[in-house]
Enzyme design. Structure first.
Site, PDB file in Angstrom:
ATOM      1  CB  CYS A 114      -0.938  -0.013   1.208  1.00 41.47           C
ATOM      2  SG  CYS A 114      -2.124  -1.373   1.140  1.00 41.47           S
ATOM      3  CG  HIS A 241      -2.766   3.376   2.849  1.00 40.44           C
ATOM      4  ND1 HIS A 241      -3.467   3.081   1.698  1.00 40.44           N
ATOM      5  CD2 HIS A 241      -2.731   2.233   3.581  1.00 40.44           C
ATOM      6  CE1 HIS A 241      -3.821   1.811   1.731  1.00 40.44           C
ATOM      7  NE2 HIS A 241      -3.400   1.274   2.872  1.00 40.44           N
ATOM      8  CG  ASN A 271      -6.346  -0.910   2.011  1.00 41.36           C
ATOM      9  OD1 ASN A 271      -5.794  -0.393   1.044  1.00 41.36           O
ATOM     10  ND2 ASN A 271      -5.678  -1.482   3.004  1.00 41.36           N
TER      11      ASN A 271
HETATM   12  O1  UT7 Z   1      -3.097  -1.290   4.102  1.00 41.57           O
HETATM   13  C1  UT7 Z   1      -2.287  -1.712   5.162  1.00 41.57           C
HETATM   14  C2  UT7 Z   1      -2.695  -3.045   5.605  1.00 41.57           C
HETATM   15  N1  UT7 Z   1      -3.869  -3.167   6.401  1.00 41.57           N
HETATM   16  C3  UT7 Z   1      -4.184  -2.455   7.513  1.00 41.57           C
HETATM   17  O2  UT7 Z   1      -3.607  -1.460   7.825  1.00 41.57           O
HETATM   18  C4  UT7 Z   1      -5.288  -3.004   8.392  1.00 41.57           C
HETATM   19  C5  UT7 Z   1      -4.886  -2.882   9.855  1.00 41.57           C
HETATM   20  N2  UT7 Z   1      -5.779  -3.503  10.779  1.00 41.57           N
HETATM   21  C6  UT7 Z   1      -7.082  -3.143  10.948  1.00 41.57           C
HETATM   22  O3  UT7 Z   1      -7.579  -2.295  10.257  1.00 41.57           O
HETATM   23  C7  UT7 Z   1      -7.864  -3.789  12.047  1.00 41.57           C
HETATM   24  O4  UT7 Z   1      -6.990  -4.511  12.891  1.00 41.57           O
HETATM   25  C8  UT7 Z   1      -8.997  -4.723  11.553  1.00 41.57           C
HETATM   26  C9  UT7 Z   1     -10.092  -3.897  10.928  1.00 41.57           C
HETATM   27  C10 UT7 Z   1      -8.436  -5.710  10.532  1.00 41.57           C
HETATM   28  C11 UT7 Z   1      -9.594  -5.482  12.733  1.00 41.57           C
HETATM   29  O5  UT7 Z   1     -10.046  -4.578  13.733  1.00 41.57           O
HETATM   30  P1  UT7 Z   1      -9.672  -4.796  15.266  1.00 41.57           P
HETATM   31  O6  UT7 Z   1     -10.372  -3.771  16.025  1.00 41.57           O
HETATM   32  O7  UT7 Z   1      -8.180  -4.857  15.347  1.00 41.57           O
HETATM   33  O8  UT7 Z   1     -10.347  -6.206  15.557  1.00 41.57           O
HETATM   34  P2  UT7 Z   1      -9.668  -7.568  16.000  1.00 41.57           P
HETATM   35  O9  UT7 Z   1      -8.882  -8.156  14.865  1.00 41.57           O
HETATM   36  O10 UT7 Z   1      -8.963  -7.378  17.307  1.00 41.57           O
HETATM   37  O11 UT7 Z   1     -10.948  -8.441  16.242  1.00 41.57           O
HETATM   38  C12 UT7 Z   1     -11.894  -8.109  17.279  1.00 41.57           C
HETATM   39  C13 UT7 Z   1     -13.046  -9.084  17.175  1.00 41.57           C
HETATM   40  C14 UT7 Z   1     -12.621 -10.541  17.034  1.00 41.57           C
HETATM   41  O12 UT7 Z   1     -13.520 -11.342  17.770  1.00 41.57           O
HETATM   42  P3  UT7 Z   1     -13.112 -11.929  19.225  1.00 41.57           P
HETATM   43  O13 UT7 Z   1     -11.874 -12.737  18.986  1.00 41.57           O
HETATM   44  O14 UT7 Z   1     -12.858 -10.717  20.076  1.00 41.57           O
HETATM   45  O15 UT7 Z   1     -14.311 -12.707  19.604  1.00 41.57           O
HETATM   46  C15 UT7 Z   1     -12.819 -10.806  15.559  1.00 41.57           C
HETATM   47  O16 UT7 Z   1     -13.065 -12.172  15.281  1.00 41.57           O
HETATM   48  O17 UT7 Z   1     -13.829  -8.781  16.010  1.00 41.57           O
HETATM   49  C16 UT7 Z   1     -14.030  -9.979  15.269  1.00 41.57           C
HETATM   50  N3  UT7 Z   1     -14.159  -9.632  13.862  1.00 41.57           N
HETATM   51  C17 UT7 Z   1     -15.346  -9.365  13.299  1.00 41.57           C
HETATM   52  N4  UT7 Z   1     -16.593  -9.341  13.793  1.00 41.57           N
HETATM   53  C18 UT7 Z   1     -17.593  -9.033  12.947  1.00 41.57           C
HETATM   54  C19 UT7 Z   1     -13.178  -9.500  12.946  1.00 41.57           C
HETATM   55  N5  UT7 Z   1     -13.731  -9.167  11.760  1.00 41.57           N
HETATM   56  C20 UT7 Z   1     -15.068  -9.072  11.957  1.00 41.57           C
HETATM   57  C21 UT7 Z   1     -16.152  -8.762  11.128  1.00 41.57           C
HETATM   58  N6  UT7 Z   1     -17.399  -8.741  11.661  1.00 41.57           N
HETATM   59  N7  UT7 Z   1     -15.990  -8.443   9.824  1.00 41.57           N
END
Ligand code: UT7
Length: 330
Positions: A114, A241, A271
């Site tokens: 990215c 970004h 993204n």
């Molecule tokens: O372009 C550069 C590359 N990419 C990035 O910069 C992305 C960077 N990361 C992020 O944007 C975020 O970390 C995410 C959007 C990917 C995830 O958000 P988060 O607040 O860090 O969530 P998490 O991964 O800590 O997950 C929290 C919970 C989990 O459930 P448990 O384990 O707490 O029960 C996930 O399974 O949210 C759950 N979860 C979802 N729930 C509903 C993850 N994706 C989803 C979803 N819908 N789509």
């Protein structure tokens, strides 16, 4: 860079696939909700290319628009930043150049996740400084919607497809549109944090990527501002970004950039990888949030890991033609 060999932005164009996938379409097939996607990422919809719209197609559309708005309306070299080329070989850029009627010019791809657009700006500035070309087209294009496993709710909602391009010409460092020093970096120890061995097999350690994205973009932004002789208080617009609106909010807070100075379009595109920053610039210039004279700070982070930042004072360009289907759900 000596005066007279600076790279100056003199045209911009963008292309988005006409097909829009709102969050509601994803909640019908994945265990997720519109509320989760919007509140955790800021994304409301994304544009997704069908099988009849290739990376080369999107790149050529955006590049043609950038040429059409450019002054001069010609390019002597072309750099395409992408992580999702149509084929392993040959590269995308020679085909794009030929579609533009520019067969014969130097044309190559580069992959830097990215951060690809910022790496491509640096490459283009180098081509100008080396006297290889007086005008260079830089295209950022990705079809990131092809990378996630279609059943993975943690990655499918995040990504969309698109392209955008800027035309650079040789000029002076004190002109509007001149790129400031470009800060770039990489860290292969984080290679496993965002990886896709093939389309449909994306793995991302979201939480770790989130933390590193905030740290790296904030640090690179400070370095680029300092190298340009800018105080962060002088920044009129932050163009980060677009990976997650919470990431960009943290970066802005760390830099002390107020909310009304942050540009964002993630709600409508998700993204889009290497296309993200130029799409944001095109969108913001078209809807009036980015004016000529605005001191603008660009920063990105992505797979590799890679990161970067640079500065420019936004130039007075020909009106940007907005891609179709971008005006709703804002
Ligand atoms: O372009 C550069 C590359 N990419 C990035 O910069 C992305 C960077 N990361 C992020 O944007 C975020 O970390 C995410 C959007 C990917 C995830 O958000 P988060 O607040 O860090 O969530 P998490 O991964 O800590 O997950 C929290 C919970 C989990 O459930 P448990 O384990 O707490 O029960 C996930 O399974 O949210 C759950 N979860 C979802 N729930 C509903 C993850 N994706 C989803 C979803 N819908 N789509």
């Amino acid at each position: 860079m000596t005066a007279g060999r600076a790279a100056v932005v003199c045209g911009i164009g963008a292309a988005l696939p006409p097909d829009v996938v709102p969050n509601a379409d994803l909640t019908a097939r994945l265990d997720t909700t519109d509320e989760w996607i919007r509140s955790r990422t800021g994304i409301a919809q994304r544009h997704v290319a069908g099988p009849d719209l290739s990376t080369t197609d999107l790149a050529a559309q955006a590049a043609a628009d950038a040429l059409a708005t450019g002054e001069p309306a010609t390019a002597q070299a072309l750099v395409v930043a992408t992580t999702t080329p149509d084929r392993c070989c040959p590269a995308t850029a020679p085909a794009v150049a030929t579609r533009l009627g520019l067969t014969g010019i130097p044309a190559h791809d580069l992959a830097a996740g990215c951060t690809g657009f910022l790496y491509a700006l640096a490459t283009a500035a180098g081509l100008i400084a080396a006297d290889t070309a007086r005008t260079v087209l830089v295209v950022g294009v990705d079809r990131l919607a092809t990378l996630p496993d279609p059943a993975d709710r943690t990655t499918v909602p995040l990504f969309g497809d698109g392209a955008a391009a800027v035309l650079l010409r040789r000029g002076s460092t004190d002109e509007a549109g001149a790129l400031g020093p470009i800060v770039l970096g990489s860290d292969g120890t984080g290679a496993e944090l965002i990886r896709a061995d093939r389309p449909g097999a994306l793995h991302m350690d979201g939480a770790d990527v989130f933390r590193q994205a905030v740290d790296r973009m904030s640090t690179a932004s400070r370095q680029a501002a300092t190298a340009a002789g800018w105080d962060l208080a002088d920044v009129d617009r932050l163009a980060p970004h677009q990976a997650n609106s919470r990431i960009t909010a943290f970066v802005a807070r760390q830099l002390g950039v107020a909310a009304d100075r942050q540009l964002g379009n993630i709600a409508e595109t998700g993204n889009t990888g290497a296309a993200s920053i130029p799409l944001l610039l095109a969108r913001s210039a078209a809807d009036g949030r980015l004016h000529p004279g605005h001191r603008t700070l660009l920063t990105a982070f992505g797979a590799g890991l890679t990161w970067g930042a640079t500065t420019l004072t936004w130039p007075d360009l020909c009106p940007v033609r907005l891609p179709e289907g971008t005006a709703h759900d804002r």
